[in-house]
Design a protein around this motif. Structure first.
Motif, mmCIF file in Angstrom:
data_model
loop_
_atom_site.group_PDB
_atom_site.id
_atom_site.type_symbol
_atom_site.label_atom_id
_atom_site.label_comp_id
_atom_site.label_asym_id
_atom_site.label_seq_id
_atom_site.Cartn_x
_atom_site.Cartn_y
_atom_site.Cartn_z
ATOM 1 N N SER A 164 41.766 52.820 39.678
ATOM 2 C CA SER A 164 41.509 51.850 38.604
ATOM 3 C C SER A 164 40.086 51.315 38.636
ATOM 4 N N ALA A 165 39.115 52.178 38.956
ATOM 5 C CA ALA A 165 37.688 51.816 39.022
ATOM 6 C C ALA A 165 37.384 50.820 40.131
ATOM 7 N N ARG A 166 38.284 50.746 41.134
ATOM 8 C CA ARG A 166 38.047 49.928 42.307
ATOM 9 C C ARG A 166 38.215 50.783 43.554
ATOM 10 N N GLY A 167 37.354 50.547 44.539
ATOM 11 C CA GLY A 167 37.474 51.232 45.807
ATOM 12 C C GLY A 167 37.656 50.234 46.932
ATOM 13 N N SER B 100 35.964 42.864 62.420
ATOM 14 C CA SER B 100 36.521 43.785 61.438
ATOM 15 C C SER B 100 36.207 43.270 60.045
ATOM 16 N N VAL B 101 36.079 44.200 59.097
ATOM 17 C CA VAL B 101 35.631 43.880 57.743
ATOM 18 C C VAL B 101 36.559 44.567 56.747
ATOM 19 N N ALA B 102 36.789 43.928 55.609
ATOM 20 C CA ALA B 102 37.498 44.560 54.496
ATOM 21 C C ALA B 102 36.797 44.180 53.204
ATOM 22 N N GLN B 103 36.664 45.156 52.317
ATOM 23 C CA GLN B 103 35.984 44.886 51.046
ATOM 24 C C GLN B 103 36.576 45.770 49.951
ATOM 25 N N GLU B 104 36.756 45.172 48.773
ATOM 26 C CA GLU B 104 37.051 45.949 47.580
ATOM 27 C C GLU B 104 35.847 45.848 46.658
ATOM 28 N N GLY B 105 35.481 46.978 46.071
ATOM 29 C CA GLY B 105 34.317 46.992 45.201
ATOM 30 C C GLY B 105 34.595 47.714 43.898
ATOM 31 N N LEU B 106 33.813 47.377 42.898
ATOM 32 C CA LEU B 106 33.837 48.106 41.637
ATOM 33 C C LEU B 106 33.169 49.459 41.849
ATOM 34 N N VAL B 107 33.858 50.536 41.517
ATOM 35 C CA VAL B 107 33.293 51.895 41.551
ATOM 36 C C VAL B 107 33.663 52.551 40.207
ATOM 37 N N ARG B 108 32.943 52.157 39.191
ATOM 38 C CA ARG B 108 33.273 52.534 37.809
ATOM 39 C C ARG B 108 32.401 53.690 37.351
ATOM 40 N N PRO B 109 33.010 54.839 37.006
ATOM 41 C CA PRO B 109 32.195 55.947 36.475
ATOM 42 C C PRO B 109 31.476 55.526 35.197
ATOM 43 N N ILE B 110 30.206 55.858 35.104
ATOM 44 C CA ILE B 110 29.422 55.541 33.912
ATOM 45 C C ILE B 110 29.624 56.667 32.903
ATOM 46 N N VAL B 111 30.201 56.319 31.743
ATOM 47 C CA VAL B 111 30.471 57.297 30.701
ATOM 48 C C VAL B 111 29.293 57.324 29.743
ATOM 49 N N LYS B 112 28.664 58.489 29.597
ATOM 50 C CA LYS B 112 27.497 58.615 28.715
ATOM 51 C C LYS B 112 27.894 59.258 27.390
#
Length: 288
Positions: free
Chosen positions: A257-260, A276-288
Motif C-alpha cells: 500500500s505504498a508503505r514499507g 533496536s529501531v522500527a520505522q514505516e516509510g512512504l515508498v510510493r512509485p512515481i507514475v509518469k
C-alpha cells in the motif's frame, strides 16, 4: 558538518523556557529537514526536562509534515508523568504555525534485572575490508546516477561502510536485508549517555528505508520512488561508547500500500546490542 562536534552543536537546542527550545537545521543532501535531526533534537529537548537522573529507554514518533531547512524548529515539551520508576515526556515540534512532528519518550530509573540479547550476525566483513561512502564516490562516481553522486558528496560527521555495495545499474531484486558499519568522525571522549543516545538516534534514520526497496530493485530506485519517514520508534538497552565501528543491521519484513516497514538492531563491534529501531516509510512509485 564534518565532525562530531558539528553534530553536537546542531543537536543542543537554544533554551527559551524550561519546556520550550529552538533548533536550527543542516542539510544532508535533501531539500527538506533530515528526520534523524528532528528525532535527536526532540530527545534533547525532552532530556533537558528530566531532573531525576532517569535514562531514556524508548521513544515513539510521527513525522507529520516536511520540515523547512530555512526556518527554526520550536520544540515544546509536556511533562506527562513522573512516577516512581518512569518519567514520560511528550514533544511537539513546530515551524511557524505548523506542527511538523510529535514524539513521546520514556525515561527509567536505574535498576538491576534479567539480561539477555540476540547475537550479532557472524561472518560479516569487517570495516577495514570495506569501502566507505566517500571511497565509493571516489572509485565509482563516474558510473553512479547524478542524484546518488550529489547525495554522497555531502560532508557528514559520520562515516558509513555497507557490507555489500548495491549496484544501482544492475536491475535485479535483492533480499530485504542490509548491514552497514558506521563511525563518528572526531573525538567522542567524555560524552554522557544522554548525548550518546541523541547522536545514535540521529544516525538511526540513515539507511533503514533502503531495505524496503531492495526486493523491488529491478524496477524501483530513489529516482522513481517518493520516499519519506512516516514514523520512527527506538528502544535503548545498554550504555556504549562511540570509540570503534558499530553495526546497523536492518531488514524489511513487509511493503504494501505504498508503505514499507523496516526494523534494525545496532551493535557495538564486539557484539553488544545497544538499541533496536522500527520505522514505516512512504515508498510510493512515481507514475509518469
Amino acid at each position: 558538518m564534518t565532525t562530531v562536534n558539528d553534530l553536537l552543536n546542531l543537536l543542543v537546542l537554544e533554551k527559551i523556557s524550561d519546556t520550550e527550545f529552538n533548533g536550527i537545521s543542516k542539510t544532508i543532501g535533501s531539500p527538506i529537514v533530515f528526520g534523524g535531526q528532528v528525532l535527536a533534537q526532540a530527545i534533547n529537548a525532552a532530556s533537558r526536562t528530566i531532573t531525576n537522573n532517569r535514562v531514556l529507554h524508548s521513544m515513539h514518533s510521527y513525522f507529520l509534515e516536511a520540515g523547512n531547512l530555512e526556518l527554526p524548529i520550536t520544540y515544546n515539551v509536556s511533562v506527562v508523568r513522573d512516577g516512581g520508576s518512569f518519567s514520560v515526556r511528550r514533544v511537539t515540534a513546530h515551524q511557524k504555525n505548523r506542527t511538523i512532528f510529535i514524539l513521546s519518550a520514556s525515561f527509567h530509573k536505574e535498576e538491576e534485572g534479567y539480561d539477555h540479547q540476540i547475537p550479532m550476525e557472524s561472518g560479516l566483513k569487517q570495516p577495514e575490508e570495506l569501502l566507505s561512502w566517500t571511497e565509493i564516490l571516489q572509485q565509482y562516481g563516474d558510473f553512479l546516477p547524478s542524484s546518488m553522486k550529489t547525495f554522497l558528496k555531502i560532508e557528514r560527521p559520520v562515516e558509513f561502510k555497507p557490507t555489500e555495495i548495491v549496484n544501482p545499474l544492475d536491475k535485479k531484486d535483492l533480499p530485504p536485508f542490509s548491514n552497514v558499519w558506521f563511525k563518528l568522525k572526531g573525538s567522542t571522549k567524555d560524552l554522557d549517555l544522554a548525548t550518546k543516545q541523541q547522536v545514535l538516534t540521529y544516525i538511526s534514520d540513515y539507511n533503514i528505508l533502503s531495505s524496503t526497496l531492495y526486493p523491488h530493485a529491478s524496477k524501483a530506485h530513489w529516482g522513481n520512488t517518493q520516499t519519506a519517514s512516516l514514523d520512527h520508534s527506538m528502544w535503548y538497552f545498554r550504555d556504549f561508547d562511540f570509540d570503534d565501528w558499530m553495526l546497523y543491521s536492518m531488514e524489511s519484513p513487509s511493503a504494501t500500500s505504498a508503505r514499507g516497514f523496516a526494523r534494525g538492531n545496532i551493535f557495538t563491534r564486539d557484539g553488544k546490542l545497544i538499541a533496536s529501531v522500527a520505522q514505516e516509510g512512504l515508498v510510493r512509485p512515481i507514475v509518469k
